[in-house]
Design an enzyme around this catalytic site. Sequence first.
Site, PDB file in Angstrom:
ATOM      1  N   LYS A 206       9.416  -2.578   1.799  1.00  0.00           N
ATOM      2  CA  LYS A 206       9.368  -3.954   2.302  1.00  0.00           C
ATOM      3  C   LYS A 206      10.409  -4.817   1.589  1.00  0.00           C
ATOM      4  CE  LYS A 206       6.027  -7.716   2.781  1.00  0.00           C
ATOM      5  NZ  LYS A 206       4.625  -8.115   2.700  1.00  0.00           N
ATOM      6  N   GLU A 212      11.126   2.741  -8.002  1.00  0.00           N
ATOM      7  CA  GLU A 212      10.844   4.143  -7.683  1.00  0.00           C
ATOM      8  C   GLU A 212      11.567   4.552  -6.405  1.00  0.00           C
ATOM      9  OE1 GLU A 212       8.629   1.874  -8.523  1.00  0.00           O
ATOM     10  OE2 GLU A 212       6.998   2.716  -9.735  1.00  0.00           O
ATOM     11  N   GLY A 267       1.926  -4.851   2.419  1.00  0.00           N
ATOM     12  CA  GLY A 267       2.327  -3.459   2.210  1.00  0.00           C
ATOM     13  C   GLY A 267       1.237  -2.468   2.590  1.00  0.00           C
ATOM     14  N   ARG A 268       0.021  -2.682   2.068  1.00  0.00           N
ATOM     15  CA  ARG A 268      -1.051  -1.694   2.312  1.00  0.00           C
ATOM     16  C   ARG A 268      -1.658  -1.820   3.701  1.00  0.00           C
ATOM     17  NH1 ARG A 268      -1.836  -5.221  -1.530  1.00  0.00           N
ATOM     18  NH2 ARG A 268      -3.561  -6.715  -1.498  1.00  0.00           N
ATOM     19  N   GLU A 353      -6.793  -2.551  -4.475  1.00  0.00           N
ATOM     20  CA  GLU A 353      -5.684  -3.492  -4.672  1.00  0.00           C
ATOM     21  C   GLU A 353      -5.994  -4.823  -3.979  1.00  0.00           C
ATOM     22  OE1 GLU A 353      -1.553  -1.879  -5.237  1.00  0.00           O
ATOM     23  OE2 GLU A 353      -1.186  -3.066  -3.454  1.00  0.00           O
ATOM     24  N   HIS A 385     -19.321  21.048  -3.722  1.00  0.00           N
ATOM     25  CA  HIS A 385     -19.283  22.058  -4.782  1.00  0.00           C
ATOM     26  C   HIS A 385     -18.630  21.515  -6.041  1.00  0.00           C
ATOM     27  CE1 HIS A 385     -20.587  25.379  -2.126  1.00  0.00           C
ATOM     28  NE2 HIS A 385     -20.095  24.553  -1.207  1.00  0.00           N
ATOM     29  N   LYS A 513       5.050  -3.410 -14.363  1.00  0.00           N
ATOM     30  CA  LYS A 513       6.417  -3.260 -13.842  1.00  0.00           C
ATOM     31  C   LYS A 513       7.398  -4.028 -14.721  1.00  0.00           C
ATOM     32  CE  LYS A 513       5.718  -3.427  -8.852  1.00  0.00           C
ATOM     33  NZ  LYS A 513       6.163  -4.167  -7.684  1.00  0.00           N
TER      34      LYS A 513
HETATM   35  C1  G6Q Z   1       0.828  -2.985  -1.151  1.00  0.00           C
HETATM   36  C2  G6Q Z   1       1.597  -3.346  -2.318  1.00  0.00           C
HETATM   37  C3  G6Q Z   1       2.434  -2.236  -2.881  1.00  0.00           C
HETATM   38  C4  G6Q Z   1       3.762  -2.023  -2.176  1.00  0.00           C
HETATM   39  C5  G6Q Z   1       4.633  -1.096  -3.015  1.00  0.00           C
HETATM   40  C6  G6Q Z   1       5.953  -0.815  -2.363  1.00  0.00           C
HETATM   41  O1  G6Q Z   1       0.170  -3.761  -0.528  1.00  0.00           O
HETATM   42  O2  G6Q Z   1       2.321  -4.475  -2.065  1.00  0.00           O
HETATM   43  O3  G6Q Z   1       1.752  -1.006  -2.911  1.00  0.00           O
HETATM   44  O4  G6Q Z   1       3.567  -1.524  -0.905  1.00  0.00           O
HETATM   45  O5  G6Q Z   1       4.829  -1.669  -4.285  1.00  0.00           O
HETATM   46  O6  G6Q Z   1       6.667  -1.986  -2.158  1.00  0.00           O
HETATM   47  P1  G6Q Z   1       7.928  -2.006  -1.250  1.00  0.00           P
HETATM   48  O7  G6Q Z   1       7.524  -1.637   0.136  1.00  0.00           O
HETATM   49  O8  G6Q Z   1       8.482  -3.399  -1.317  1.00  0.00           O
HETATM   50  O9  G6Q Z   1       8.882  -0.988  -1.804  1.00  0.00           O
END
Ligand code: G6Q
Length: 552
Positions: A206, A212, A267-268, A353, A385, A513
């Site tokens: 996003k 990462e 994002g989620r 989250e 199990h 972070k």
């Molecule tokens: C989700 C969070 C988080 C995000 C990641 C990746 O709701 O905001 O998990 O999706 O940190 O972020 P980017 O899509 O910006 O790389």
Amino acid sequence: MTRLSELPAYNKLRAHRAEIEGLHLREMFAADPQRFSRFSLQLDDLLFDYSKNRITSETVGLLTELAQQADLERWIGRMFGGEAINETEGRAVFHVALRHQANTPMTVAGQDVMPAVRTVQQQMRRFVDALHSGAHLGHTGRKLTTVINIGIGGSDLGPQMVSTALRPYWVEAIDVRFVSNVDGAHITEALRDADPETTLFIVASKTFTTLETLTNAKTARRWLVEGLGSEDAVAKHFVAVSTNLNEVKRFGINPQNMFEFWDWVGGRFSCWSAIGLSIACAVGMEQFEQFLAGAASMDQHFRNAPLEQNIPVLLGLLGIWYTNFFGCEAQAILPYDQYLARFPAYLQQAEMESNGKRTDRQGQQITDYQTAPIIWGEPGTNSQHAFFQLLHQGTRLIPTDFIAAANPSTELHDHHQLLLANFFAQTEALMQGKTAEQVHAELSAAGASPATIAQLTPHRCFPGNRPSTALLFERLTPRSLGRLIALYEHKIFVQGVLWGIYSFDQWGVELGKQLAKRIIGELANDGTVPKHDASTNGQIAHYRRLREPSSR
Ligand code: G6Q
């Protein structure tokens, strides 16, 4: 805003909880032949059976009263109205627009977002069709058959979980993989048997600033350029999904290869947007649209059904009941479906989250009630199990969600019957338990001596009265999966409203972070002493000593 614990229904629920303390589900079922029909709902083929919960009609009445007092209906209206209810980030929460089916506007700040949504969906369709037909080929003219999504968190867990769940729907000869961890092992393994000539990378981010993802994307780019001997290869082998055009350009991806989404998609909650491109590459755009349509059917239900017949509302309220009135610390998610193996992990992010917060919407610390429980789980029957022992006989009360499809996603119908027999047996066992009399009778029938019976009985009793909710539907399809995910999304929304928190930000992931960025610069063996606490300094010093010279 009145705090949850100050709402009139909250105190009534506390008193009610004390009143029903001694009631056992076994007795409640025995006393009420209508209990199943009283406490179950059906939405098309989806059965939502919440009768094996420690509730009475009064409980449900009081919980819906609580929801009304927390203004839930107005909040639902605000979300579907595109209002900026994510106040700490100043954004709307509008993922419902991404799966909106009707030809009606969905507006944010007075602007209809649907034309832009449809334009990106058409762009996705063109791309996916071209990929599958071979109209879009790689740099050397070969078909791209390995798709690697590079993203993390919301840009990974959703697409990965959905693609895994829809494995039987993958188009022929496509292989979709996911790389998220900055640990080089992840991309190394994803690339191990990949061929640069036939590999497509989707860089899903996003913000397009996530450490990462950018680290993995740069490694992927280097691998591709080295493998194909040309920088020009990037144009055919890399696409981006982002809200940040400038950063996409800076990375070197042609804006024409970018799929846009918007800041009102969290994002989620983004697998419905172009972040779902990897899903569409796996199953095709038609199935992706079915996935959206399934979610839309749950949106309609959530928006229109009265609170006491509203599945996401009831699921959310049951969670509140156990978290806030029984002191439960955890919630188990138990899909009886191997294809849903990643669903608990997906919900861990979605729920923890979103609602793992201790500051309310007034900026006050929440000290007198709990918010999100710990979400965990594994598919049945493996989990039986492994950790079901604790569910049945442990000291903790852990509410469980059992999820299954009536029909298998494979040809192995005999396996499926066994799977579902276990599904039914476990919810029954959790509810019924096993009394000392039953154990006694069993052991006697097996010829055990009185001494053995006396010794073993306490260990072989099950208290029962352990709550479970069952979700049972016809088949795991793109449509039913979309509906299932949307159900949980709305459950999370309901709980966030009642807990009085902002569910759609995630400030809690920021501190680590920031510190990591600072520490990166301190890892060199340049004689400087890092400026942290003694423990962190000690760990860094030990790491510097152990690190091989080649990586210094
Ligand atoms: C989700 C969070 C988080 C995000 C990641 C990746 O709701 O905001 O998990 O999706 O940190 O972020 P980017 O899509 O910006 O790389």
